[in-house]
Design a protein around this motif. Structure first.
Motif: not given
Ligand code: SF4
Ligand code: SF4
Length: 382
Positions: A264, A266-269, A302, A322, A352-354
């Motif tokens: 996504l 999202c940058g969570n990682c 990201f 990624y 990671c939300p997914v």
């Molecule tokens: S790998 Fe997961 S946490 Fe990282 S940006 Fe992608 S969806 Fe977000």
């Protein structure tokens, strides 16, 4: 003084008191918002006694333990990075005085943190960030002003988390160096204590203020056995020997497209990773135009803005972003800093939300090792 001691659980508050008497702000794990987080804690009572966590890709939940372990959990959502390298820091402000401008620079922090409960993977992550923020070329005064006063009480892991792979990264589960104290929690039917290894003069001096006893060989063996068990029950792994080459030679592997379908961006990682260090600079002004402030904020590779240059962003696709993140962590980081950018804490998998799993993605790329050169040369490092 012995270099290894036995600290009974009832005497743990003395460690907090000793640190506070030397001016340390004690930070450690505590319960908040249905998670175990690192925060300022003033006493051992604030530790997450009797709690653990369940982690899996895209899953985190608290669970009650059937004992009163103080450190019976795994990686927290956020790492110690937020204290050494805060998510937001004011760099300076500018004030308008009539026709002149006054520059007010922010002073470096003189806070003395004592981190209580630093896991071995996190200790290694701090050492990675030391290389980033204290290299021969670049020194970050803000980071180093906090780092130089830091007291580290490490805690060896007594259970393997579902998303951890520190054994593969050679960063855990036992802290080997760079700590002031390293504690192993031993909880048997009859006793609850810590085996404390002293790692510095400062650590020895703090322990001199605490009622700790000599430890016998059986107790040391008991602590070592728990760590060996943690090591042998770690489920995730990553083969690292040829990783930098494997990734740099597979920049056009079809698996990057597969990950991009799920990612996504999202940058969570990057936010939860204890070694990621990218930042941006933002300016704000008041409406009257009398005051302006400049902040440094965490950024992520990201985001589209991260790779924006004159003419646009040069990493438009999720695939390219990624791939940049993963190949930097595991490949080009080694060229830059002489070490991997991953310490195997598993946070990027849990948060990671997914549920994208760095170990599984590397494994998928390893499945087809040889790719034709194509545009690799042009893409490398992009
Ligand atoms: S790998 Fe997961 S946490 Fe990282 S940006 Fe992608 S969806 Fe977000
Ligand atoms: S890349 Fe993932 S597993 Fe490795 S250190 Fe960062 S958050 Fe932990």
């Amino acid at each position: 003084m012995d270099t290894t001691l036995k600290l009974k659980i009832n005497n743990l508050p003395q460690l907090f008191a000793a640190l506070q008497s030397r001016g340390y702000t004690t930070v450690g794990p505590t319960l908040r918002d249905e998670a175990i987080v690192y925060d300022r804690i003033d006493s051992a009572d604030e530790l997450p006694i009797g709690w653990t966590d369940e982690q899996a890709p895209a899953t985190y939940r608290l669970k009650k333990r059937d004992d009163n372990a103080y450190f019976g959990f795994n990686a927290t959502p956020q790492s110690w990075k937020r204290y050494l390298y805060p998510p937001q820091r004011k760099l300076f402000s500018i004030k308008k005085n009539g026709k002149s401008l006054e520059l007010l620079e922010e002073k470096d922090s003189n806070v003395k943190y004592a981190f209580i409960g630093v896991r071995s993977c996190e200790l290694n992550a701090i050492m990675v960030q030391d290389k980033v923020f204290n290299s021969n070329e670049y020194k970050d005064d803000s980071y180093n002003s906090i780092r130089k006063n830091l007291f580290i009480a490490a805690v060896n892991c007594t259970q393997a988390g579902e998303t951890c792979f520190c054994v593969s990264m050679k960063t855990g589960p036992k802290a080997r160096s760079s700590f002031d104290l390293a504690l192993t929690e031993v909880l048997t039917e009859n006793e609850h204590y810590f085996v404390v290894e002293i790692g510095s003069e400062n650590g020895a001096s703090i322990m001199a203020q605490v009622d700790a006893a000599a430890v016998n060989e059986n107790e040391i063996e008991e602590a070592d056995k728990i760590i060996r068990q943690t090591e042998s029950t770690m489920k995730r792994s990553m083969e690292t020997a040829d990783l930098p080459e494997l990734l740099s030679e597979n920049l056009e592997h079809p698996h990057w497209d597969e990950v991009a379908k799920r990612c996504l961006t999202c940058g969570n990682c990057t936010m939860v990773c204890p070694t990621c260090f990218c930042s941006t600079v933002e300016d704000v002004t008041d409406l009257a135009g009398q005051n302006a402030e400049r902040f440094r904020r965490w950024d992520s590779c990201f985001t589209m803005d991260f790779s924006k240059v004159a003419g646009g962003s040069f990493r438009i696709s999720p695939k390219s972003r990624y791939r940049q993140w993963l190949t930097h962590k595991l490949s080009s980081w080694v060229e830059q800093f002489g070490t991997s950018g991953c310490v195997g804490c598993g946070r990027c998998i849990t948060w990671c939300p997914v549920g994208i799993d760095i170990t599984a993605e590397v494994q998928a790329i390893r499945g087809v090792e040889t790719q034709s050169e194509g545009s690799f040369g042009q893409q490398k490092g992009v």
